[in-house]
Each structure stands twice: as structure tokens, then as C-alpha cells.
Design a protein around this motif. Structure first.
Motif, PDB file in Angstrom:
ATOM      1  N   SER A 203      15.509  -5.683  -0.851  1.00 62.28           N
ATOM      2  CA  SER A 203      14.768  -6.787  -1.468  1.00 62.28           C
ATOM      3  C   SER A 203      13.288  -6.453  -1.621  1.00 62.28           C
ATOM      4  CB  SER A 203      14.931  -8.073  -0.655  1.00 62.28           C
ATOM      5  OG  SER A 203      14.349  -7.941   0.623  1.00 62.28           O
ATOM      6  N   LEU A 204      12.734  -5.681  -0.681  1.00 60.06           N
ATOM      7  CA  LEU A 204      11.328  -5.287  -0.793  1.00 60.06           C
ATOM      8  C   LEU A 204      11.143  -4.223  -1.865  1.00 60.06           C
ATOM      9  CD1 LEU A 204      10.089  -5.248   2.914  1.00 60.06           C
ATOM     10  CD2 LEU A 204       9.598  -6.913   1.122  1.00 60.06           C
ATOM     11  N   ALA A 205      12.133  -3.351  -2.020  1.00 57.66           N
ATOM     12  CA  ALA A 205      12.066  -2.365  -3.100  1.00 57.66           C
ATOM     13  C   ALA A 205      12.075  -3.071  -4.456  1.00 57.66           C
ATOM     14  CB  ALA A 205      13.232  -1.388  -2.993  1.00 57.66           C
ATOM     15  N   ARG A 206      12.873  -4.122  -4.573  1.00 54.52           N
ATOM     16  CA  ARG A 206      12.906  -4.890  -5.818  1.00 54.52           C
ATOM     17  C   ARG A 206      11.599  -5.650  -6.027  1.00 54.52           C
ATOM     18  NH1 ARG A 206      18.997  -7.502  -5.273  1.00 54.52           N
ATOM     19  NH2 ARG A 206      20.174  -5.657  -5.976  1.00 54.52           N
ATOM     20  N   LEU A 207      11.070  -6.217  -4.950  1.00 55.13           N
ATOM     21  CA  LEU A 207       9.831  -6.988  -5.047  1.00 55.13           C
ATOM     22  C   LEU A 207       8.684  -6.132  -5.564  1.00 55.13           C
ATOM     23  CD1 LEU A 207       8.234  -9.627  -4.404  1.00 55.13           C
ATOM     24  CD2 LEU A 207       7.851  -8.680  -2.110  1.00 55.13           C
ATOM     25  N   HIS A 208       8.622  -4.882  -5.102  1.00 56.11           N
ATOM     26  CA  HIS A 208       7.523  -3.976  -5.485  1.00 56.11           C
ATOM     27  C   HIS A 208       7.955  -2.988  -6.571  1.00 56.11           C
ATOM     28  CE1 HIS A 208       5.031  -5.485  -2.215  1.00 56.11           C
ATOM     29  NE2 HIS A 208       6.039  -5.301  -1.377  1.00 56.11           N
ATOM     30  N   HIS A 209       8.847  -3.423  -7.436  1.00 54.80           N
ATOM     31  CA  HIS A 209       9.369  -2.533  -8.480  1.00 54.80           C
ATOM     32  C   HIS A 209       8.252  -2.008  -9.389  1.00 54.80           C
ATOM     33  CE1 HIS A 209      11.871  -0.955 -11.679  1.00 54.80           C
ATOM     34  NE2 HIS A 209      11.231  -1.723 -12.560  1.00 54.80           N
ATOM     35  N   ARG A 210       8.365  -0.720  -9.713  1.00 51.78           N
ATOM     36  CA  ARG A 210       7.470  -0.077 -10.668  1.00 51.78           C
ATOM     37  C   ARG A 210       8.303   0.793 -11.600  1.00 51.78           C
ATOM     38  NH1 ARG A 210       1.743   1.669  -8.596  1.00 51.78           N
ATOM     39  NH2 ARG A 210       2.192   3.284 -10.135  1.00 51.78           N
ATOM     40  N   LYS A 211       7.828   0.954 -12.830  1.00 53.30           N
ATOM     41  CA  LYS A 211       8.584   1.732 -13.806  1.00 53.30           C
ATOM     42  C   LYS A 211       8.689   3.208 -13.432  1.00 53.30           C
ATOM     43  CE  LYS A 211       7.560  -1.236 -17.777  1.00 53.30           C
ATOM     44  NZ  LYS A 211       6.945  -1.308 -19.132  1.00 53.30           N
TER      45      LYS A 211
ATOM     46  N   ASP B 114       0.835  -1.209   0.000  1.00 60.64           N
ATOM     47  CA  ASP B 114       0.000   0.000   0.000  1.00 60.64           C
ATOM     48  C   ASP B 114       0.868   1.256   0.000  1.00 60.64           C
ATOM     49  OD1 ASP B 114      -2.293  -1.561   0.087  1.00 60.64           O
ATOM     50  OD2 ASP B 114      -2.425  -1.504   2.282  1.00 60.64           O
ATOM     51  N   ALA B 115       1.966   1.217   0.744  1.00 57.76           N
ATOM     52  CA  ALA B 115       2.853   2.374   0.817  1.00 57.76           C
ATOM     53  C   ALA B 115       3.501   2.650  -0.539  1.00 57.76           C
ATOM     54  CB  ALA B 115       3.926   2.142   1.886  1.00 57.76           C
ATOM     55  N   ILE B 116       3.820   1.611  -1.269  1.00 58.93           N
ATOM     56  CA  ILE B 116       4.415   1.780  -2.604  1.00 58.93           C
ATOM     57  C   ILE B 116       3.450   2.525  -3.520  1.00 58.93           C
ATOM     58  CG2 ILE B 116       5.073   0.533  -4.699  1.00 58.93           C
ATOM     59  CD1 ILE B 116       7.295   0.461  -2.707  1.00 58.93           C
TER      60      ILE B 116
ATOM     61  N   LEU C 189       1.245   4.672  -2.617  1.00 55.66           N
ATOM     62  CA  LEU C 189       1.211   6.068  -2.183  1.00 55.66           C
ATOM     63  C   LEU C 189       2.463   6.818  -2.638  1.00 55.66           C
ATOM     64  CD1 LEU C 189      -0.223   5.636   1.438  1.00 55.66           C
ATOM     65  CD2 LEU C 189      -1.434   6.414  -0.618  1.00 55.66           C
ATOM     66  N   VAL C 190       3.601   6.139  -2.664  1.00 54.65           N
ATOM     67  CA  VAL C 190       4.822   6.779  -3.172  1.00 54.65           C
ATOM     68  C   VAL C 190       4.628   7.146  -4.642  1.00 54.65           C
ATOM     69  CG1 VAL C 190       7.278   6.481  -3.663  1.00 54.65           C
ATOM     70  CG2 VAL C 190       6.333   5.604  -1.524  1.00 54.65           C
ATOM     71  N   ALA C 191       4.053   6.235  -5.420  1.00 51.63           N
ATOM     72  CA  ALA C 191       3.810   6.495  -6.837  1.00 51.63           C
ATOM     73  C   ALA C 191       2.817   7.635  -7.041  1.00 51.63           C
ATOM     74  CB  ALA C 191       3.297   5.229  -7.509  1.00 51.63           C
ATOM     75  N   ALA C 192       1.922   7.832  -6.067  1.00 50.40           N
ATOM     76  CA  ALA C 192       0.938   8.911  -6.150  1.00 50.40           C
ATOM     77  C   ALA C 192       1.495  10.243  -5.663  1.00 50.40           C
ATOM     78  CB  ALA C 192      -0.302   8.537  -5.350  1.00 50.40           C
ATOM     79  N   GLY C 193       2.754  10.253  -5.188  1.00 48.22           N
ATOM     80  CA  GLY C 193       3.380  11.488  -4.727  1.00 48.22           C
ATOM     81  C   GLY C 193       3.028  11.876  -3.310  1.00 48.22           C
ATOM     82  N   VAL C 194       2.481  10.931  -2.539  1.00 49.87           N
ATOM     83  CA  VAL C 194       2.075  11.234  -1.158  1.00 49.87           C
ATOM     84  C   VAL C 194       3.288  11.301  -0.229  1.00 49.87           C
ATOM     85  CG1 VAL C 194       0.741  10.396   0.819  1.00 49.87           C
ATOM     86  CG2 VAL C 194      -0.201  10.199  -1.504  1.00 49.87           C
ATOM     87  N   GLY C 195       4.296  10.479  -0.473  1.00 51.59           N
ATOM     88  CA  GLY C 195       5.461  10.455   0.413  1.00 51.59           C
ATOM     89  C   GLY C 195       6.510   9.493  -0.095  1.00 51.59           C
ATOM     90  N   LEU C 196       7.547   9.281   0.703  1.00 43.40           N
ATOM     91  CA  LEU C 196       8.629   8.370   0.374  1.00 43.40           C
ATOM     92  C   LEU C 196       8.575   7.171   1.325  1.00 43.40           C
ATOM     93  CD1 LEU C 196      11.527  10.965  -0.088  1.00 43.40           C
ATOM     94  CD2 LEU C 196       9.721  10.306  -1.711  1.00 43.40           C
ATOM     95  N   LEU C 197       9.353   6.143   1.014  1.00 39.02           N
ATOM     96  CA  LEU C 197       9.309   4.912   1.806  1.00 39.02           C
ATOM     97  C   LEU C 197      10.711   4.352   1.972  1.00 39.02           C
ATOM     98  CD1 LEU C 197       7.658   2.601   3.154  1.00 39.02           C
ATOM     99  CD2 LEU C 197       7.568   1.524   0.878  1.00 39.02           C
ATOM    100  N   VAL C 198      11.072   4.008   3.212  1.00 36.16           N
ATOM    101  CA  VAL C 198      12.370   3.393   3.502  1.00 36.16           C
ATOM    102  C   VAL C 198      12.139   1.916   3.818  1.00 36.16           C
ATOM    103  CG1 VAL C 198      14.379   3.397   5.023  1.00 36.16           C
ATOM    104  CG2 VAL C 198      13.314   5.564   4.356  1.00 36.16           C
ATOM    105  N   VAL C 199      12.815   1.028   3.060  1.00 34.82           N
ATOM    106  CA  VAL C 199      12.615  -0.415   3.190  1.00 34.82           C
ATOM    107  C   VAL C 199      13.922  -1.154   2.912  1.00 34.82           C
ATOM    108  CG1 VAL C 199      10.165  -0.449   2.551  1.00 34.82           C
ATOM    109  CG2 VAL C 199      11.915  -0.557   0.763  1.00 34.82           C
ATOM    110  N   PRO C 200      13.996  -2.455   3.250  1.00 31.01           N
ATOM    111  CA  PRO C 200      15.126  -3.270   2.786  1.00 31.01           C
ATOM    112  C   PRO C 200      15.112  -3.333   1.256  1.00 31.01           C
ATOM    113  CG  PRO C 200      13.965  -4.374   4.567  1.00 31.01           C
ATOM    114  CD  PRO C 200      13.127  -3.213   4.177  1.00 31.01           C
TER     115      PRO C 200
END
Length: 242
Positions: free
Chosen positions: A147-155, A130-132, A134-145
Motif C-alpha cells: 500500500s505504501l508502494a502504491r501511495l508513493h507511485h512514480r512513473k 524521502d527513501a522513495i 533516493l530510490v528514484a535517484a539510484g541510491v538504493g532499493l526500498l522494502v515496504v508494504p
């Protein structure tokens, strides 16, 4: 009543990829199926305690009551941002660089901190997924490991390493006092032991005990004293009587 065939059930949390260990398992235990069960991070310890999984690959910290936990490796922490964000132009950032940004803090956060740096969001997202969004919508940023950034990759998103932030440690966990032969086999696999590693140690030990010292070179060997043929002239004779 016949006993069911043995199997090994391994739970793992999102972002962790057990494929390489699963392949090793098939090589060493071809007659014992390895069943992989993906589960939410918060549910992994409960699956092990409840006997629904023989072991779990999860992220620390967890409540270790009644559980073993072997740390395997530590993941890089990153900040996920839109591709047009100023952070995307940097090689890495610090928490101070994010002081003016809204930082999302999902309820399933795996990093051990009370609150991420920056400005808090109005609400905490339920999940990292869900946080990812919101990041794509410009609501905020997200700090994660990472591997999770890769798992939820978006263009439309990217991520950069962040220094001076908590890190995520991946661990293998199982119930205390239930270290079966199959559990020992999987522990050996994740620790990189070879099939003959234990046998090799047993064979090497006697070799060290029975190893003989090398013979001394001929030049350094002690020589036997030459046998004396008799007294030297003028020595050892009785004086004549006058």
C-alpha cells in the motif's frame, strides 16, 4: 450548557484507505459525523491514548499498553526499484536476490526487522517518502508494504513482491475499557457484520429450541396390537368331569 453533538474521530496512517468503512458508517450512523484524521505511523497510538481520536487504523507492531488492537488484514511486502533495475524483470524476489544492493531503511519503517537485507545505506532516510526519492535517484532499493508502494507511485519506479520478509498487519486500535456504542458500531463495520446480524442470531436460537422432530413415515409407525376376541378353539376350556 448544551452538550455537543456526538461524532466519531478516526485516525489512520499513510497507505490505509478507510473510504469503504466511512461509506458504511454514513449508511448506519447518518446523524453522527465520522471525522477522518491522517497521521504519521509513529503518532497514531498517541492520538488514541490522548483522546484526540476515538480509534485508529494503524500497522502492527505497536506498544499496546492501554490499547486494544484487532488485526484486520495482512499486506503484501514488496521491494521498490527503478524500472530499469534487473529486479523489474522478475515476478518476485527473495532477500538473497538483494544481497548486493543497497537497501534503504527509513526511520518510519513499518516492518518489524532490525535491518533490511542487502547492503546498508550510509544514512537512514527520515521518512518513506524521502527513501522513495533516493530510490528514484539510484541510491538504493526500498522494502515496504504494498500500500505504501502504491501511495508513493512514480512513473520511473516499479515494485515486485518479496518472499521470506516481514509482513505488515493493519489493525483497529482503541483505548481499553472505553468500548462505547459508537465504537462497537465501527468494530462491526470493519469486521463485516450486517445491520441485523446480532438480531438474527437472537431470533434463530428459539427456533432451534422449539423445532419439532419430523413425523415418522406411516410405514415405520408402530401398529397397535389387534384386540383378541376370545380364546382360540381348543384352548382355554375346562376339562370335563367323568
Amino acid at each position: 450548557m448544551t452538550e455537543s453533538a456526538p461524532s466519531f474521530d478516526l485516525a489512520y496512517v499513510p497507505g490505509i484507505t478507510p473510504d469503504k468503512w466511512a461509506r458504511k458508517w454514513q449508511e448506519r450512523e447518518p446523524l453522527v459525523p465520522l471525522n477522518l484524521v491522517q497521521t504519521a505511523a509513529a503518532e497514531a497510538p498517541g492520538l488514541v491514548r490522548g483522546g484526540e481520536a476515538d480509534a485508529a487504523l494503524l500497522r502492527l507492531p505497536i506498544d499496546r499498553t492501554g490499547l486494544h488492537a484487532i488485526p484486520l488484514y495482512t499486506e503484501q511486502t514488496v521491494v521498490v526499484v527503478p524500472k530499469d533495475h534487473v529486479v523489474a524483470a522478475a515476478d518476485e524476489v527473495t532477500p538473497e536476490d538483494l544481497a548486493e544492493d543497497v537497501l534503504l531503511h527509513p526511520l518510519d519503517d513499518t516492518l518489524d526487522w532490525e535491518r533490511p537485507p542487502g547492503l546498508p545505506a550510509v544514512e537512514r532516510p527520515a521518512t518513506t517518502a524521502d527513501a522513495i526519492v533516493l530510490v528514484a535517484a539510484g541510491v538504493g532499493l526500498l522494502v515496504v508494504p504494498q500500500s505504501l508502494a502504491r501511495l508513493h507511485h512514480r512513473k520511473d519506479l516499479t515494485y515486485r513482491p518479496i518472499t521470506d520478509a516481514p509482513e505488515s498487519t493493519v489493525a483497529l486500535s482503541w483505548i481499553e475499557d472505553e468500548t462505547t456504542d459508537l465504537m462497537e458500531q465501527f468494530i462491526g463495520i470493519v469486521r463485516g457484520r450486517t445491520v441485523n446480524s446480532t438480531r438474527g442470531k437472537q431470533q434463530a436460537e428459539p427456533a432451534r429450541k422449539t423445532k419439532k422432530a419430523p413425523a415418522k413415515p406411516a410405514a415405520t409407525q408402530a401398529r397397535k396390537p389387534a384386540s383378541r376376541r376370545g380364546p382360540a378353539p381348543g384352548k382355554g376350556r375346562k376339562p370335563r368331569r367323568r
